[in-house]
Scaffold this active site. Structure first.
Site, PDB file in Angstrom:
ATOM      1  N   GLU A 327      84.913   1.989  85.051  1.00  0.00           N
ATOM      2  CA  GLU A 327      86.044   1.199  85.536  1.00  0.00           C
ATOM      3  C   GLU A 327      86.004  -0.267  85.082  1.00  0.00           C
ATOM      4  OE1 GLU A 327      86.477   1.939  89.745  1.00  0.00           O
ATOM      5  OE2 GLU A 327      87.135   3.984  89.378  1.00  0.00           O
ATOM      6  N   GLU A 440      85.958  11.177  86.707  1.00  0.00           N
ATOM      7  CA  GLU A 440      85.739  10.879  88.130  1.00  0.00           C
ATOM      8  C   GLU A 440      87.010  11.144  88.935  1.00  0.00           C
ATOM      9  OE1 GLU A 440      83.651   7.213  89.184  1.00  0.00           O
ATOM     10  OE2 GLU A 440      84.942   7.039  90.944  1.00  0.00           O
TER      11      GLU A 440
END
Length: 821
Positions: A327, A440
């Site tokens: 991220e 994810e």
């Protein structure tokens, strides 16, 4: 019983050219229009109910006759009838097996259902008052040049700690549930490099400040050994090899470098030379001296990642891939390292790429590892022909989150962007070899077990299944959930970010637990939401009835409904499988749409849980459901949708007045000044243009149009989720048929391209969905997954090209896997 119908045999297959039971070929609308621009309802409805399509005979099914049945004339409509669960119609005597998990019978997961040979070869669709869905698959056509790599989840610190709370019997059961032959058959595993939020505290493997050569790097990865992570991975690898003869593919993902490598953040003192903690991040780059060619910290960080791979390889656990950064667009309050696309490109080009090429040439480098909204921007920046990083990159990882704080949107956004990604890769000439993988996914906050709501538990499971099927249809190579196992409330997480997973460690519920066993482990610092875990307050029998099998509770494991929905895909779509063309259509003829039988003018399927701000507008084959129902408000000039969210709260949203800059189509917004104001322009032939009159972007030549998906819709085809956008009113896709009674906006834009002519504007996606696969390593060579998110049953006919293989019914809130061998 008299019927107004005439059947025409074409090569042995019947089609109907009849009316619809009203004697005039139109629906009998009793309501008045609420918009003065719309006229000629009879002609309009006739166009909506355009005649039946003609189907050619499959040469291998010479005695099969497919009939689309109309309803009786001048007779009362019968009560709704549904088909038997499964009847086989295959002339080649193929073995058909069907398993089902249903909210109506939550304690019967993966239940095998009989699929008996049909009594006759004549296949009659739209019987009684329950129309048939026509599930059209083509096992001879795949839009992709790659196969599925598999499914999996992450070996976090939290997963390892919760795994080792269990008895030996419980640990063995976890391995079977996740990696075994009777379980999910996971073959992918993600491993955080250093700590992450799902750790009990921050840590790294070299805390010596300015140890650029990493002389003090802990090559024994002691932290991961002592917390049980390495042991858990080794058990998983062994189980997968024993049961499936597969090697576990491990993906490494860093959250943060050691604090001494990081630029000070706003939380650090004014004169700090480096960050005090691993949590948080400076932007646009977390590293102290950037990522230029001469950056000592960037070079040391690349070496650090290489040493981590070396350490695990020495333990007998080689890595398959490495994502550059988890991220990177989020300077999170937990362990983080922010990059822009340009910064990540330079880090790969100058440091990570050359380092891994020398030390670990077989480890694949995956960029991005964040949400779908900006995935194409990053690929364009890093993989373009002039990028010096492109030669080192093997793929792109992405997450399913929507971003922002509305967790009910997770898994709901970005599918059109995934199709754009495949198109972009094709333009770059790298689509054949470039890996695209979901790395994810999870629901937050807390767990279904702790929350106690059957509705939310099932909705979360459905969102998993929907997103996996949609991603595979868009070209993804695989899909990974976040933590493999957590405690009963979804932790531990040292920032309090409790989340969901398929399996929960609840050893206090085991048959051999002591009477004073604590519901939460000593390392869990959080409490249940509201200080009450509904799951802990229920008996094993109550939980079993809600879909948490008692047999697993008896060894200290809460197996949640989301697990079984996952298994309907991962158990059968094995590594080496390929997505093929497949989409749900209504049966042709005048029997009505899937959830709105002929004679009814109220869309079915139940309340629309996608009628909420943020959802993308798309078009799909019309199914007659509330997800395709809009209110054309002639006072406010807004296009409105109504429904409810998973919590039962009523929702109301409006179509935006501008195209979203990240998702490149129209979305639902609050019904305020941001909402578009639309008018209608009659262009003849009972069609209308929906003209943007005012909004944040006003133009006399901006109408609702259909935006083609980037790679022709992948395995769903062009009608499977094309976006609704704003474009020139002269475009052929700007022509809409507005039904003021049902609230449908339909289009014949694809009439010469697909088996079913008509598509309807849709909030998000339809209730009834499908995924079709060639599965050479599965239980059978062909697999079809059918997902019904509606609160009513649906009849269907599963058809490969022109041969009906199966007719059946799927109950409300259910998932079925059909294997064909």
């Amino acid at each position: 019983m008299s019927r107004r119908s005439s059947y025409t045999e074409i090569g042995g297959v019947s089609t109907s050219d009849s009316g619809n039971g009203h004697g005039d070929g139109t629906r009998n609308y009793s309501n008045k229009m609420n918009l003065s621009q719309l006229h000629y309802i009879g002609a309009l409805a006739a166009l909506i109910l355009i005649g039946a399509a003609v189907y050619k005979l499959n040469p291998f099914a010479k005695d099969q006759v497919i009939v689309v049945q109309d309803h009786p004339v001048n007779e009362p409509l019968p009560s709704i009838e549904y088909r038997p669960y499964c009847e086989s119609h295959s002339r080649l005597k193929k073995t058909i097996q069907l398993i089902q998990t249903s909210m109506s019978e939550p304690s019967r997961q993966w239940a095998p259902l009989p699929c008996l040979p049909a009594a006759q070869r004549r296949v009659t669709l739209n019987t009684a008052l329950a129309p048939d869905a026509r599930i059209m698959v083509d096992f001879s056509k795949t839009p992709f040049n790659h196969s599925v790599l598999g499914f999996g989840g992450a070996f976090t610190d939290s997963s390892a700690l919760n795994f080792h709370r269990l008895s030996n019997r419980g640990k063995d059961q976890i391995m079977e549930l996740l990696f075994g032959k009777s379980g999910l058959g996971y073959s992918l595993g993600r491993v955080p490099i250093n700590s992450c939020d799902f750790s009990v505290d921050s840590y790294s493997f070299d805390e010596t400040v300015d140890d650029f050569d990493l002389v003090d790097f802990d090559l024994a990865v002691t932290q991961n050994v002592e917390n049980g992570m390495v042991d858990m991975i080794m058990r998983a690898s062994s189980k997968l090899k024993t049961d499936w003869n597969l090697d576990l593919k491990l993906m490494g993902s860093p959250w943060s470098p050691p604090a001494w490598m990081k630029h000070p953040t706003q939380q650090d003192s004014k004169h700090a030379v480096h960050a005090a903690k691993m949590t948080g991040s400076h932007e646009p780059s977390c590293l102290r001296d950037g990522v230029g060619k001469k950056s000592k910290y960037a070079a040391s960080w690349a070496l650090y990642l290489s040493k981590f791979l070396t350490a695990y390889e020495a333990l007998g656990l080689p890595f398959w891939s490495l994502t550059v950064q988890n991220e990177p667009e989020f300077a999170a309050p937990w362990e983080a390292c922010a990059y822009t696309a340009e910064v990540q490109k330079d880090f790969v080009a100058h440091h990570l790429g050359p380092r891994l090429k020398d030390d670990h040439p077989d480890v694949k480098i995956l960029i991005f590892d964040h949400n779908k909204d900006h995935v194409n921007d990053w690929v364009e920046e890093i993989m373009n022909a002039s990028s010096s990083a492109a030669e080192y990159v093997d793929g792109t990882a992405y997450h399913w989150y929507a971003g922002g704080m509305d967790r009910l949107l997770d898994g709901a956004l970005g599918t059109p962007n995934m199709h754009r990604l495949q198109h972009k890769l094709q333009k770059l000439g790298i689509h054949i070899d470039h890996i695209v993988i979901g790395s994810e996914s999870c629901h937050c906050p807390t767990t279904a077990y702790a929350g106690g709501s059957k509705e939310i538990s099932w909705a979360r499971a459905e969102r998993y299944a929907h997103t996996i099927l949609a991603d595979l249809a868009a070209g993804s190579h695989g899909w990974m959930e976040w933590n493999l196992i957590l405690d009963g409330i979804g932790g531990p997480n040292h920032l309090g970010n409790l989340c969901e997973t398929t399996l929960l460690s609840v050893p206090h519920r085991a048959m051999d637990a002591t009477i004073d066993a604590s519901p939460l482990p000593h390392f869990e610092l959080q409490q249940p939401m509201g200080n009450i875990s509904m799951g802990d307050g229920r008996t094993r029998e109550e939980l079993n009835a809600l879909g948490f099998p008692a047999s697993f509770l008896d060894v200290g494991i809460a197996v949640q409904p989301i697990y079984f929905y996952m298994g309907h895909i991962s158990r059968y779509v094995r590594p080496g499988s390929t997505a093929v063309m497949g989409l749900v259509h209504p049966a042709s003829g005048d029997g009505g749409d899937i959830f709105m039988p002929e004679g009814q003018d109220v869309p079915g399927g139940g309340l629309n849980d996608l009628a909420k701000t943020g959802i993308e507008l798309t078009v799909w084959p019309c199914e007659g459901s509330t997800r395709q129902q809009f209110k054309w408000d002639d006072i406010t000039r807004n296009i409105k949708v109504h429904g409810h969210d998973w919590l039962g709260n009523p929702t109301a949203s409006c179509v935006d007045g501008k195209v979203d800059s990240d998702f490149h189509g129209l979305r639902l917004v609050e019904c305020d000044d941001q909402a578009g104001k639309f008018g209608f322009r009659d262009i003849g032939n009972s069609t209308f243009q929906v003209l943007l009159e005012s909004g944040l972007r006003t133009s006399k030549d901006h109408c609702l149009v259909i935006e083609h998906l980037g790679n022709d819709g992948g395995s769903y085809g062009r009608t499977g989720g094309a976006q609704v956008s704003l474009g020139k009113c002269s475009h052929p896709s700007a022509e809409w048929i507005i039904n003021p009674v049902t609230g449908e906006a339909s289009s014949l834009y694809f009439k010469n391209e697909e088996a079913e002519n008509r598509v309807c504007m849709t909030t998000g996606w339809p209730f009834l969905q499908v995924g079709a696969f060639l599965t050479p390593e599965g239980d059978a060579p062909q697999t079809v997954v059918v997902l019904n998110e509606a609160s009513q049953s649906a009849n269907y006919a599963l058809q490969d090209e022109n041969e009906v293989l199966v007719t059946g019914m799927i109950p409300p809130r259910s998932i079925q896997t059909i294997t064909i061998g």
